[in-house]
Scaffold this motif. Structure first.
Motif, PDB file in Angstrom:
ATOM      1  N   THR A   1      49.455 -62.877  31.254  1.00  0.00           N
ATOM      2  CA  THR A   1      49.128 -64.262  31.627  1.00  0.00           C
ATOM      3  C   THR A   1      48.288 -64.973  30.570  1.00  0.00           C
ATOM      4  OG1 THR A   1      47.132 -63.565  32.827  1.00  0.00           O
ATOM      5  CG2 THR A   1      49.180 -63.680  34.083  1.00  0.00           C
ATOM      6  N   SER A   2      48.064 -64.339  29.435  1.00  0.00           N
ATOM      7  CA  SER A   2      47.141 -64.924  28.452  1.00  0.00           C
ATOM      8  C   SER A   2      47.654 -66.231  27.849  1.00  0.00           C
ATOM      9  CB  SER A   2      46.848 -63.924  27.331  1.00  0.00           C
ATOM     10  OG  SER A   2      48.014 -63.649  26.586  1.00  0.00           O
ATOM     11  N   ALA A   3      48.972 -66.436  27.868  1.00  0.00           N
ATOM     12  CA  ALA A   3      49.535 -67.661  27.293  1.00  0.00           C
ATOM     13  C   ALA A   3      49.801 -68.732  28.349  1.00  0.00           C
ATOM     14  CB  ALA A   3      50.845 -67.338  26.564  1.00  0.00           C
ATOM     15  N   LEU A   4      49.313 -68.503  29.575  1.00  0.00           N
ATOM     16  CA  LEU A   4      49.644 -69.385  30.691  1.00  0.00           C
ATOM     17  C   LEU A   4      48.408 -70.097  31.224  1.00  0.00           C
ATOM     18  CD1 LEU A   4      51.935 -66.909  32.678  1.00  0.00           C
ATOM     19  CD2 LEU A   4      52.620 -68.556  30.918  1.00  0.00           C
TER      20      LEU A   4
ATOM     21  N   ASN B   1      54.620 -51.004  45.529  1.00  0.00           N
ATOM     22  CA  ASN B   1      55.758 -50.089  45.681  1.00  0.00           C
ATOM     23  C   ASN B   1      55.561 -48.735  45.027  1.00  0.00           C
ATOM     24  OD1 ASN B   1      57.194 -52.132  47.058  1.00  0.00           O
ATOM     25  ND2 ASN B   1      57.866 -53.028  45.109  1.00  0.00           N
ATOM     26  N   GLU B   2      54.306 -48.340  44.824  1.00  0.00           N
ATOM     27  CA  GLU B   2      53.999 -47.051  44.183  1.00  0.00           C
ATOM     28  C   GLU B   2      54.743 -46.885  42.856  1.00  0.00           C
ATOM     29  OE1 GLU B   2      54.479 -43.806  46.873  1.00  0.00           O
ATOM     30  OE2 GLU B   2      52.873 -44.469  48.178  1.00  0.00           O
ATOM     31  N   ARG B   3      54.773 -47.935  42.102  1.00  0.00           N
ATOM     32  CA  ARG B   3      55.405 -47.935  40.778  1.00  0.00           C
ATOM     33  C   ARG B   3      54.327 -47.678  39.724  1.00  0.00           C
ATOM     34  NH1 ARG B   3      60.100 -50.438  38.944  1.00  0.00           N
ATOM     35  NH2 ARG B   3      60.361 -51.485  40.950  1.00  0.00           N
ATOM     36  N   THR B   4      54.626 -46.859  38.745  1.00  0.00           N
ATOM     37  CA  THR B   4      53.662 -46.597  37.676  1.00  0.00           C
ATOM     38  C   THR B   4      53.565 -47.816  36.774  1.00  0.00           C
ATOM     39  OG1 THR B   4      54.281 -44.257  37.716  1.00  0.00           O
ATOM     40  CG2 THR B   4      53.005 -45.027  35.828  1.00  0.00           C
ATOM     41  N   MET B   5      52.381 -48.411  36.730  1.00  0.00           N
ATOM     42  CA  MET B   5      52.166 -49.610  35.941  1.00  0.00           C
ATOM     43  C   MET B   5      50.850 -49.508  35.184  1.00  0.00           C
ATOM     44  SD  MET B   5      53.363 -52.277  38.952  1.00  0.00           S
ATOM     45  CE  MET B   5      52.469 -53.640  38.274  1.00  0.00           C
ATOM     46  N   ILE B   6      50.865 -49.967  33.932  1.00  0.00           N
ATOM     47  CA  ILE B   6      49.657 -50.019  33.115  1.00  0.00           C
ATOM     48  C   ILE B   6      49.514 -51.451  32.611  1.00  0.00           C
ATOM     49  CG2 ILE B   6      48.410 -49.071  31.146  1.00  0.00           C
ATOM     50  CD1 ILE B   6      50.255 -46.635  31.277  1.00  0.00           C
ATOM     51  N   LEU B   7      48.391 -52.068  32.899  1.00  0.00           N
ATOM     52  CA  LEU B   7      48.182 -53.464  32.543  1.00  0.00           C
ATOM     53  C   LEU B   7      46.960 -53.629  31.652  1.00  0.00           C
ATOM     54  CD1 LEU B   7      48.821 -53.376  35.915  1.00  0.00           C
ATOM     55  CD2 LEU B   7      48.960 -55.821  35.497  1.00  0.00           C
ATOM     56  N   VAL B   8      47.098 -54.494  30.649  1.00  0.00           N
ATOM     57  CA  VAL B   8      45.947 -55.015  29.922  1.00  0.00           C
ATOM     58  C   VAL B   8      45.767 -56.449  30.394  1.00  0.00           C
ATOM     59  CG1 VAL B   8      45.061 -55.755  27.685  1.00  0.00           C
ATOM     60  CG2 VAL B   8      46.248 -53.568  27.882  1.00  0.00           C
ATOM     61  N   THR B   9      44.574 -56.778  30.873  1.00  0.00           N
ATOM     62  CA  THR B   9      44.363 -58.126  31.399  1.00  0.00           C
ATOM     63  C   THR B   9      42.899 -58.521  31.305  1.00  0.00           C
ATOM     64  OG1 THR B   9      44.684 -59.566  33.327  1.00  0.00           O
ATOM     65  CG2 THR B   9      44.014 -57.309  33.765  1.00  0.00           C
ATOM     66  N   HIS B  10      42.676 -59.847  31.253  1.00  0.00           N
ATOM     67  CA  HIS B  10      41.327 -60.405  31.361  1.00  0.00           C
ATOM     68  C   HIS B  10      41.091 -60.958  32.761  1.00  0.00           C
ATOM     69  CE1 HIS B  10      40.174 -59.968  27.170  1.00  0.00           C
ATOM     70  NE2 HIS B  10      41.343 -60.464  26.799  1.00  0.00           N
ATOM     71  N   GLU B  11      42.092 -60.830  33.619  1.00  0.00           N
ATOM     72  CA  GLU B  11      41.977 -61.332  34.991  1.00  0.00           C
ATOM     73  C   GLU B  11      41.229 -60.294  35.831  1.00  0.00           C
ATOM     74  OE1 GLU B  11      43.096 -64.247  35.981  1.00  0.00           O
ATOM     75  OE2 GLU B  11      44.537 -64.884  34.469  1.00  0.00           O
ATOM     76  N   MET B  12      39.903 -60.354  35.809  1.00  0.00           N
ATOM     77  CA  MET B  12      39.095 -59.306  36.415  1.00  0.00           C
ATOM     78  C   MET B  12      39.256 -59.216  37.930  1.00  0.00           C
ATOM     79  SD  MET B  12      37.425 -57.062  34.796  1.00  0.00           S
ATOM     80  CE  MET B  12      36.308 -56.638  36.123  1.00  0.00           C
ATOM     81  N   LYS B  13      39.250 -60.342  38.619  1.00  0.00           N
ATOM     82  CA  LYS B  13      39.389 -60.305  40.084  1.00  0.00           C
ATOM     83  C   LYS B  13      40.728 -59.687  40.457  1.00  0.00           C
ATOM     84  CE  LYS B  13      36.335 -64.186  41.111  1.00  0.00           C
ATOM     85  NZ  LYS B  13      36.213 -65.540  41.703  1.00  0.00           N
ATOM     86  N   PHE B  14      41.762 -60.037  39.717  1.00  0.00           N
ATOM     87  CA  PHE B  14      43.094 -59.489  39.948  1.00  0.00           C
ATOM     88  C   PHE B  14      43.096 -57.984  39.693  1.00  0.00           C
ATOM     89  CE2 PHE B  14      47.353 -58.468  38.172  1.00  0.00           C
ATOM     90  CZ  PHE B  14      48.110 -58.735  39.295  1.00  0.00           C
ATOM     91  N   ALA B  15      42.474 -57.565  38.610  1.00  0.00           N
ATOM     92  CA  ALA B  15      42.414 -56.139  38.272  1.00  0.00           C
ATOM     93  C   ALA B  15      41.715 -55.345  39.371  1.00  0.00           C
ATOM     94  CB  ALA B  15      41.689 -55.948  36.940  1.00  0.00           C
ATOM     95  N   MET B  16      40.620 -55.870  39.873  1.00  0.00           N
ATOM     96  CA  MET B  16      39.883 -55.177  40.923  1.00  0.00           C
ATOM     97  C   MET B  16      40.696 -55.076  42.210  1.00  0.00           C
ATOM     98  SD  MET B  16      37.037 -54.381  39.479  1.00  0.00           S
ATOM     99  CE  MET B  16      35.372 -54.446  40.064  1.00  0.00           C
ATOM    100  N   GLU B  17      41.571 -56.051  42.423  1.00  0.00           N
ATOM    101  CA  GLU B  17      42.340 -56.098  43.664  1.00  0.00           C
ATOM    102  C   GLU B  17      43.518 -55.132  43.666  1.00  0.00           C
ATOM    103  OE1 GLU B  17      44.823 -59.388  46.346  1.00  0.00           O
ATOM    104  OE2 GLU B  17      43.740 -60.023  44.542  1.00  0.00           O
TER     105      GLU B  17
END
Length: 240
Positions: free
Chosen positions: A164-167, A185-201
């Motif tokens: 989302t960095s360009a949005l 859906n118990e899918r293996t996902m790895i994210l780099v993000t600055h969206e802290m509230k989203f990351a915590m959720e």
């Protein structure tokens, strides 16, 4: 599923990752956070060898991804990636952006590729734009198409490099809502993000990188209760 064993990486004599030891668990959502310039994107790009390591090992399903018998095309079939810059073919329609890799890489027949594309576009709310040209889409719509393209390859793991960095905030919400739905859906996902509230959720695990080192690895609740001054300051600033 993915294990880093004493992994280091340098650019122009600057060590950006220092002896990283970490495991990304199968079926879990792991988010990588930390200050800018601490090696987050470099780390995630090493998972599917968009960046090459200098030292150490990276294991995928127990196998070193640098073994001579590991083909990059096969590795990247299993590990999909969503980029911050979308990486769509601007001269193609939404549909063709998805069917092209299905036909060229997975060797699917035309109708099978179309059926998969339609199904994945429906999941991200983009089915109505199937015949649109990419150039007519908003940034949020482009990123949702990029996510659908990655999903269509049915990877075992999906990497998101600051999607989302360009949005702007409204477009970011569109994309984050899609990622949140995928995370259920118990899918293996790895994210780099600055969206802290989203990351915590959405995260099962969080990695905090600082100056190329893993300062923290654990659950969101454990991160909130950390007494590390660097982490406390970062969380306080970003969540506020």
């Amino acid at each position: 599923m993915i294990e880093f064993k004493n992994v280091s990486k340098s650019f122009s004599n600057k060590e950006v990752l220092k002896h990283i030891n970490i495991t990304f668990e199968d079926g879990k959502v792991t988010t990588i956070i930390g200050p800018s310039g601490t090696g987050k994107s470099t780390l995630i790009r090493m998972v599917n060898r968009l960046e090459e390591l200098d030292d150490g090992e990276i294991l995928f399903d127990g196998k070193n991804i640098y073994d001579k018998d590991v083909k990059l095309v096969d590795l990247r079939k299993k590990i999909g990636m969503v980029f911050q810059s979308f990486n769509l073919f601007t001269n193609l329609s939404v549909l063709n952006n998805i069917t092209l890799p299905l036909r060229k890489v997975l060797k699917l027949k035309k109708q099978e590729a179309i059926d998969i594309a339609v199904s994945e576009l429906e999941k991200v709310g983009m089915a109505d734009y199937i015949n649109s040209k990419v150039t007519t889409l908003s940034g949020g719509q482009k990123q949702r198409v990029a996510i659908a393209r990655t999903l269509s390859m049915n990877p075992e793991c999906i990497l998101f490099d600051e999607p989302t960095s360009a949005l702007d905030p409204l477009m970011s919400k569109e994309v984050l809502d899609v990622i949140k739905k995928l995370s259920e859906n118990e899918r293996t996902m790895i994210l780099v993000t600055h969206e802290m509230k989203f990351a915590m959720e959405i995260s099962d695990r969080i990695v905090f990188l600082n100056e190329g080192e893993v300062l923290f690895y654990g659950t969101p609740d454990e991160l909130k209760s950390s007494d590390n001054e660097i982490i406390r300051k970062f969380i306080g600033n970003t969540l506020d």
